[in-house]
Design a protein around this motif. Structure first.
Motif, short mmCIF file in Angstrom:
data_model
loop_
_atom_site.label_atom_id
_atom_site.label_comp_id
_atom_site.label_asym_id
_atom_site.label_seq_id
_atom_site.Cartn_x
_atom_site.Cartn_y
_atom_site.Cartn_z
N ILE A 203 0.83 -1.21 0.00
CA ILE A 203 0.00 0.00 0.00
C ILE A 203 0.86 1.26 0.00
O ILE A 203 0.53 2.24 -0.68
N ILE A 204 1.98 1.25 0.72
CA ILE A 204 2.87 2.40 0.71
C ILE A 204 3.46 2.60 -0.68
O ILE A 204 3.50 3.72 -1.20
N THR A 205 3.90 1.52 -1.29
CA THR A 205 4.48 1.60 -2.63
C THR A 205 3.48 2.13 -3.64
O THR A 205 3.78 3.02 -4.45
N ILE A 206 2.25 1.60 -3.61
CA ILE A 206 1.22 2.05 -4.54
C ILE A 206 0.93 3.53 -4.33
O ILE A 206 0.79 4.29 -5.31
N SER A 207 0.83 3.95 -3.09
CA SER A 207 0.56 5.36 -2.79
C SER A 207 1.63 6.27 -3.37
O SER A 207 1.33 7.30 -4.01
N PHE A 208 2.87 5.91 -3.17
CA PHE A 208 3.97 6.75 -3.65
C PHE A 208 4.07 6.73 -5.18
O PHE A 208 4.36 7.75 -5.80
N VAL A 209 3.80 5.58 -5.79
CA VAL A 209 3.86 5.50 -7.26
C VAL A 209 2.78 6.38 -7.89
O VAL A 209 3.04 7.13 -8.83
N VAL A 210 1.55 6.30 -7.37
CA VAL A 210 0.46 7.11 -7.90
C VAL A 210 0.76 8.59 -7.71
O VAL A 210 0.57 9.41 -8.62
N THR A 211 1.26 8.94 -6.53
CA THR A 211 1.60 10.34 -6.26
C THR A 211 2.73 10.82 -7.17
O THR A 211 2.72 11.96 -7.65
N LEU A 212 3.69 9.96 -7.42
CA LEU A 212 4.80 10.31 -8.32
C LEU A 212 4.28 10.60 -9.72
O LEU A 212 4.73 11.56 -10.37
N TYR B 117 1.25 11.70 -10.54
CA TYR B 117 0.60 13.01 -10.47
C TYR B 117 1.63 14.12 -10.40
O TYR B 117 1.51 15.17 -11.06
N GLY B 118 2.65 13.91 -9.57
CA GLY B 118 3.67 14.93 -9.38
C GLY B 118 4.44 15.24 -10.66
O GLY B 118 4.75 16.40 -10.95
N VAL C 69 2.25 12.95 3.41
CA VAL C 69 3.54 13.01 2.73
C VAL C 69 3.34 13.06 1.21
O VAL C 69 3.99 13.82 0.50
N CYS C 70 2.40 12.26 0.72
CA CYS C 70 2.11 12.26 -0.72
C CYS C 70 1.58 13.62 -1.16
O CYS C 70 1.96 14.13 -2.23
N SER C 71 0.70 14.21 -0.37
CA SER C 71 0.14 15.51 -0.73
C SER C 71 1.22 16.60 -0.71
O SER C 71 1.22 17.51 -1.54
N LEU C 72 2.15 16.51 0.23
CA LEU C 72 3.27 17.46 0.25
C LEU C 72 4.14 17.31 -0.99
O LEU C 72 4.61 18.29 -1.56
N GLY C 73 4.31 16.06 -1.43
CA GLY C 73 5.07 15.82 -2.65
C GLY C 73 4.43 16.50 -3.85
O GLY C 73 5.13 17.07 -4.71
N LEU C 74 3.10 16.46 -3.92
CA LEU C 74 2.39 17.14 -5.02
C LEU C 74 2.62 18.65 -4.96
O LEU C 74 2.86 19.29 -5.99
N ALA C 75 2.55 19.21 -3.77
CA ALA C 75 2.75 20.65 -3.63
C ALA C 75 4.16 21.07 -3.98
O ALA C 75 4.37 22.08 -4.68
N PHE C 76 5.14 20.30 -3.54
CA PHE C 76 6.54 20.64 -3.85
C PHE C 76 6.80 20.58 -5.35
O PHE C 76 7.61 21.35 -5.87
N VAL D 287 4.94 21.50 -7.70
CA VAL D 287 4.40 22.69 -8.36
C VAL D 287 4.94 23.98 -7.76
O VAL D 287 5.38 24.89 -8.48
N LYS D 288 4.94 24.06 -6.43
CA LYS D 288 5.23 25.33 -5.75
C LYS D 288 6.65 25.43 -5.22
O LYS D 288 7.04 26.52 -4.78
N GLY D 289 7.40 24.33 -5.26
CA GLY D 289 8.70 24.36 -4.58
C GLY D 289 8.45 24.54 -3.09
O GLY D 289 7.70 23.79 -2.49
N PHE D 290 9.09 25.58 -2.51
CA PHE D 290 8.85 25.91 -1.10
C PHE D 290 8.01 27.17 -0.97
O PHE D 290 7.90 27.73 0.11
N ASP D 291 7.42 27.61 -2.08
CA ASP D 291 6.67 28.86 -2.10
C ASP D 291 5.20 28.63 -1.73
O ASP D 291 4.28 28.92 -2.50
N PHE D 292 4.97 28.06 -0.56
CA PHE D 292 3.62 27.92 -0.02
C PHE D 292 3.73 27.72 1.48
O PHE D 292 4.82 27.48 2.01
N ASN D 293 2.63 27.87 2.18
CA ASN D 293 2.63 27.75 3.64
C ASN D 293 2.59 26.27 4.00
O ASN D 293 1.51 25.65 4.03
N ILE D 294 3.76 25.72 4.26
CA ILE D 294 3.87 24.27 4.45
C ILE D 294 3.09 23.80 5.68
O ILE D 294 2.43 22.76 5.66
#
Length: 232
Positions: free
Chosen positions: A20-29, A31-32, A104-111, A113-120
């Protein structure tokens, strides 16, 4: 606390063993990567919010149910239930482990697109809250089905109402006015929107919504799970 820490660690081990962890990260990757290559075409804030609502909520809602069904199939839960275990520890460890993965996956999506230019900080709170609420809703709904396929089919209208109605309101497809505030994830959605776009929000409502709905969902899911799964 040591017992809960051990239980939480064991949940991560189970999630990894069940892929489940692997699938989550692969799907997020995936999207990212799409977001990363589209980042120069203009503002992707709306798309980012849409993906953040769907990706972590799917991880929380469907993957926690999948983990439970796998453990039931292999008699893991049944073995645990006949031991002197703390159901709150088991319940919380499952919700927290899946929710942290979703955050963690959602933070990966934000990074991407936004880099560090958002309110983490506010972004992490918003996405974690969505994952927790989704996980608790998934735990509640799985008690109505005895296998994952049936759960997925019966969950479609519930999940669409839970996630996509607030999302469509946010995207401007229709306007719900003050009715939007009855949706459990609206406060979390506002925090994420503020984090990536700087949209003015009512922080009091956002925090109060999270503080109200998470304990309510926990109480409902815990009682239903105890009655239908543990004491069946």
């Amino acid at each position: 606390m040591n017992r809960f820490g051990s239980q939480l660690q064991w949940q991560f081990v189970l999630l990894q063993k069940n892929s489940i962890i692997t699938i989550s990260f692969v799907v997020t990757l995936m999207y990212g990567l799409v977001l990363y290559f589209l980042r120069d075409i203009g503002s992707l804030d709306k798309l980012l919010v849409a993906l953040v609502l769907n990706d972590p909520s799917v991880i929380g809602y469907f993957f926690i149910a999948l983990a439970i069904y796998i453990e039931m199939k292999h008699q893991i839960l049944q073995a645990i239930f006949v031991t002197p275990f703390n159901l709150h520890h088991l319940f919380l460890s499952k919700v927290i482990s899946v929710s942290l993965i979703g955050m963690v996956c959602s933070l990966g999506l934000a990074f991407s697109v936004k880099g560090f230019d958002f309110n983490i900080a506010w972004y992490a709170i918003g996405s974690l809250s969505i994952c927790i609420l989704s996980s608790l809703l998934g735990l509640y709904m799985l008690t109505f089905s005895n296998e994952f396929l049936k759960f997925a089919m019966t969950s479609i209208p519930v999940f669409l109402a839970f996630v996509n109605l607030p999302l469509l309101q946010h995207l401007g497809v229709f306007e719900m006015g003050v009715v939007k505030y009855i949706f459990p994830i609206q406060g979390s959605l506002d925090l994420i929107d503020y984090s990536v776009s700087g949209t003015a929000i009512n922080f009091g409502f956002a925090i109060a919504s999270i503080v109200l709905f998470i304990p309510l969902f926990y109480w409902l899911a815990y009682r239903r799970f105890l009655r239908k799964i543990v004491h069946q």
